[in-house]
Design a protein around this motif. Structure first.
Motif, PDB file in Angstrom:
ATOM      1  N   GLN A 152       0.863  -1.196  -0.064  1.00  0.00           N
ATOM      2  CA  GLN A 152      -0.111  -0.106  -0.108  1.00  0.00           C
ATOM      3  C   GLN A 152       0.825   1.194  -0.068  1.00  0.00           C
ATOM      4  N   GLU A 153       1.924   1.101   0.684  1.00  0.00           N
ATOM      5  CA  GLU A 153       2.815   2.429   0.767  1.00  0.00           C
ATOM      6  C   GLU A 153       3.628   2.841  -0.612  1.00  0.00           C
ATOM      7  N   VAL A 154       3.818   1.699  -1.228  1.00  0.00           N
ATOM      8  CA  VAL A 154       4.153   1.726  -2.703  1.00  0.00           C
ATOM      9  C   VAL A 154       3.608   2.426  -3.741  1.00  0.00           C
ATOM     10  N   MET A 155       2.328   1.729  -3.458  1.00  0.00           N
ATOM     11  CA  MET A 155       1.149   2.214  -4.258  1.00  0.00           C
ATOM     12  C   MET A 155       0.842   3.630  -4.318  1.00  0.00           C
ATOM     13  N   ARG A 156       0.831   4.182  -2.971  1.00  0.00           N
ATOM     14  CA  ARG A 156       0.321   5.532  -2.677  1.00  0.00           C
ATOM     15  C   ARG A 156       1.395   6.381  -3.068  1.00  0.00           C
ATOM     16  N   PHE A 157       2.601   5.965  -2.784  1.00  0.00           N
ATOM     17  CA  PHE A 157       3.578   6.635  -3.243  1.00  0.00           C
ATOM     18  C   PHE A 157       3.630   6.898  -4.743  1.00  0.00           C
ATOM     19  N   LEU A 158       3.811   5.956  -5.502  1.00  0.00           N
ATOM     20  CA  LEU A 158       3.740   6.158  -6.768  1.00  0.00           C
ATOM     21  C   LEU A 158       2.686   7.009  -7.531  1.00  0.00           C
ATOM     22  N   TYR A 159       1.416   6.817  -7.015  1.00  0.00           N
ATOM     23  CA  TYR A 159       0.424   7.900  -7.551  1.00  0.00           C
ATOM     24  C   TYR A 159       0.441   9.207  -6.905  1.00  0.00           C
ATOM     25  N   LYS A 160       1.203   9.357  -5.884  1.00  0.00           N
ATOM     26  CA  LYS A 160       1.239  10.633  -5.221  1.00  0.00           C
ATOM     27  C   LYS A 160       2.045  11.410  -6.092  1.00  0.00           C
ATOM     28  N   HIS A 161       3.293  10.956  -6.572  1.00  0.00           N
ATOM     29  CA  HIS A 161       4.421  11.757  -7.013  1.00  0.00           C
ATOM     30  C   HIS A 161       4.749  11.365  -8.550  1.00  0.00           C
ATOM     31  N   PHE A 162       3.946  10.410  -9.356  1.00  0.00           N
ATOM     32  CA  PHE A 162       4.267  10.023 -10.770  1.00  0.00           C
ATOM     33  C   PHE A 162       2.881   9.423 -11.066  1.00  0.00           C
ATOM     34  N   ASN A 163       1.881  10.057 -10.717  1.00  0.00           N
ATOM     35  CA  ASN A 163       0.435   9.792 -11.179  1.00  0.00           C
ATOM     36  C   ASN A 163       0.447   9.908 -13.019  1.00  0.00           C
ATOM     37  N   PRO A 164       0.049   8.646 -13.404  1.00  0.00           N
ATOM     38  CA  PRO A 164       0.060   8.551 -14.890  1.00  0.00           C
ATOM     39  C   PRO A 164      -1.395   9.064 -15.465  1.00  0.00           C
ATOM     40  N   ARG A 165      -2.368   9.367 -14.550  1.00  0.00           N
ATOM     41  CA  ARG A 165      -3.576   9.565 -14.863  1.00  0.00           C
ATOM     42  C   ARG A 165      -3.601  11.216 -15.206  1.00  0.00           C
ATOM     43  N   GLN A 166      -4.674  11.503 -16.069  1.00  0.00           N
ATOM     44  CA  GLN A 166      -4.978  12.887 -16.536  1.00  0.00           C
ATOM     45  C   GLN A 166      -5.999  13.120 -15.573  1.00  0.00           C
ATOM     46  N   PRO A 189     -16.660  19.019 -17.724  1.00  0.00           N
ATOM     47  CA  PRO A 189     -15.288  18.514 -17.396  1.00  0.00           C
ATOM     48  C   PRO A 189     -14.283  18.886 -18.246  1.00  0.00           C
ATOM     49  N   TRP A 190     -13.030  19.121 -17.839  1.00  0.00           N
ATOM     50  CA  TRP A 190     -11.952  19.470 -18.764  1.00  0.00           C
ATOM     51  C   TRP A 190     -10.829  18.719 -18.077  1.00  0.00           C
ATOM     52  N   SER A 191      -9.755  18.145 -18.826  1.00  0.00           N
ATOM     53  CA  SER A 191      -8.592  17.460 -18.114  1.00  0.00           C
ATOM     54  C   SER A 191      -7.248  18.628 -17.997  1.00  0.00           C
ATOM     55  N   ALA A 192      -6.679  18.353 -17.004  1.00  0.00           N
ATOM     56  CA  ALA A 192      -5.556  19.058 -16.735  1.00  0.00           C
ATOM     57  C   ALA A 192      -4.447  18.255 -16.174  1.00  0.00           C
ATOM     58  N   ARG A 193      -3.408  18.683 -16.463  1.00  0.00           N
ATOM     59  CA  ARG A 193      -2.084  17.825 -15.803  1.00  0.00           C
ATOM     60  C   ARG A 193      -2.145  18.456 -14.247  1.00  0.00           C
ATOM     61  N   ASP A 194      -1.751  17.353 -13.232  1.00  0.00           N
ATOM     62  CA  ASP A 194      -1.497  17.766 -12.006  1.00  0.00           C
ATOM     63  C   ASP A 194      -0.404  18.923 -12.000  1.00  0.00           C
ATOM     64  N   ARG A 195      -0.723  19.846 -11.168  1.00  0.00           N
ATOM     65  CA  ARG A 195       0.498  20.775 -11.137  1.00  0.00           C
ATOM     66  C   ARG A 195       1.007  20.963  -9.567  1.00  0.00           C
TER      67      ARG A 195
END
Length: 404
Positions: A207-221, A398-404
């Motif tokens: 769980q720590e690995v998963m949440r770390f990866l999505y927090k810092h390197f999230n591939p989702r729009q 809706p519209w998409s934007a990269r995390d900033r």
């Protein structure tokens, strides 16, 4: 290094203790799955306890597919998109929809084949024979559900990451060769091995690995929703005080019952045959709103030049107003602020990229962010219920934007 962020540096700064509550919730959800659907009972599991879309599921509690998609968010999300991810499901039309290898079979015959492949997959993983998973052709048609199932029953062998595209992104991030066309379960195992071989992740939980990866390197729009809470924001006080933000069309019922935008469009046409409610664009917007994910952003507006508050979707929650399922959002502003997002598009189109940045979280600061919920499976609240739906334009775009 991605977007200027080094994995090793980000891992050193990541607060693993902040994951504790989510990890505890995930374990509770996992135990719920194991209790309701014990591994040893899968060989006799009836179709009525597996599939989505049945009017009266057999036995207490949700079916397996509903529990995995909507009832276990902390185990990792597979919600939204097409119900085809479940390989077979009961459509609202009364038909059974089957993945390609099962077509032509009657439902019970198809279920016997699908269930058999699930059992073979579970047996293979239990025996450590991961290569055998690649021979299970039917399971390839539901990679997210299958991989989540494997990670739920065998968390020691899989990470709680299920989308093939996300898995490939993270594999490349950690220096592996990301290959398309492989089963998601195999790419998941590849990612897990890469994680285990990196010193910065020593001692980390899945769980720590998963949440770390999505927090810092999230591939989702990331999705940003501009939502007007009623005409000129007249419902804003109710939304704020009731801890929700709404978008209406309540006669449609629970949006979770609709398996596609075409099916929802048909429901809109049935309810409002002479109105504009049957728009396929509207159906897609409603389903997109239903499928908001944690981290997506919400901008509550009044007119074209006033931001009432901004928020970030946090997790699923139950609203006290009697509406169906909702999502929780933390508001980062509570005082109206003037912003202008008028654009050449008509009917509440998305703001320009510049306006999107102006309306991003943090543009308004509050000492203590308010708590709010964002409905997931409700329709658009209409400003004047007595008038023809043609006069009601969706108040959210809706519209998409990269995390900033």
């Amino acid at each position: 290094m991605t977007n200027g962020v080094d994995v090793r540096t980000a891992a050193a700064e990541f607060d693993r203790t902040a994951v504790a509550d989510a990890e505890s919730a995930a374990e509770d959800e996992r135990k719920q799955v194991l209790s309701r659907f014990p591994l040893e009972e899968w060989a006799e599991l009836p179709l009525e306890r597996y599939a989505l879309g049945q009017a009266a599921p057999h036995g207490p509690g949700p079916t397996y597919c509903r529990l995995m998609e909507f009832g276990t968010p902390h185990l990792g999300s597979i919600k939204g998109g097409s119900a085809a991810k479940h390989i077979m499901y009961h459509h609202k039309s009364g038909e059974w929809r089957l993945a390609a290898p099962l077509r032509g079979m009657d439902p019970q015959e198809a279920w016997a084949e699908l269930r058999g492949q699930f059992v073979r997959a579970f047996d293979a993983v239990g025996a450590g024979d991961f290569e055998a998973l690649e021979d299970l052709e039917v399971l390839r048609f539901g990679p997210t559900l299958v991989t989540k199932s494997l990670a739920t029953y065998f968390p020691q062998h899989f990470l709680p990451i299920y989308a093939a595209e996300h898995l490939r992104t993270f594999v490349a991030l950690l220096g592996g060769e990301a290959r398309a066309g492989l089963p998601a379960s195999r790419t998941n195992r590849q990612l897990r091995e890469l994680v285990r071989n990196r010193a910065e992740f020593e001692g980390w939980t899945e769980q720590e690995v998963m949440r770390f990866l999505y927090k810092h390197f999230n591939p989702r729009q990331r999705t940003i929703w501009k939502i007007a809470p009623g005409e000129r924001g007249r419902l804003w006080k109710e939304c704020r005080d009731g801890d929700f933000i709404c978008v209406g069309w309540d006669d449609l019922g629970d949006l979770g019952q609709y398996q596609s935008d075409t099916e929802l469009k048909q429901a809109l046409d049935a309810h409002w045959p002479r109105g504009s409610g049957g728009s396929l664009t509207l159906a897609r917007r409603l389903l997109a709103f239903r499928d908001l994910e944690a981290g997506d952003r919400v901008v509550a507006n009044r007119g074209v030049d006033e931001v009432l508050a901004t928020g970030r979707v946090d997790t699923t929650a139950t609203t006290p107003t009697g509406r169906s399922s909702t999502m929780s959002s933390r508001w980062s502003g509570s005082s109206p602020t003037r912003r202008n997002w008028r654009s050449p598009s008509t009917g509440g189109g998305p703001p320009s990229p510049r306006s999107t940045r102006r309306c991003s979280p943090g543009s308004q600061r509050a000492t203590t962010p308010a708590r709010a919920t964002v409905p997931r499976q409700v329709g658009l609240r209409r400003a004047r219920p007595s008038r023809c739906p043609r006069t009601y334009r969706p108040s959210s775009t809706p519209w998409s934007a990269r995390d900033r």
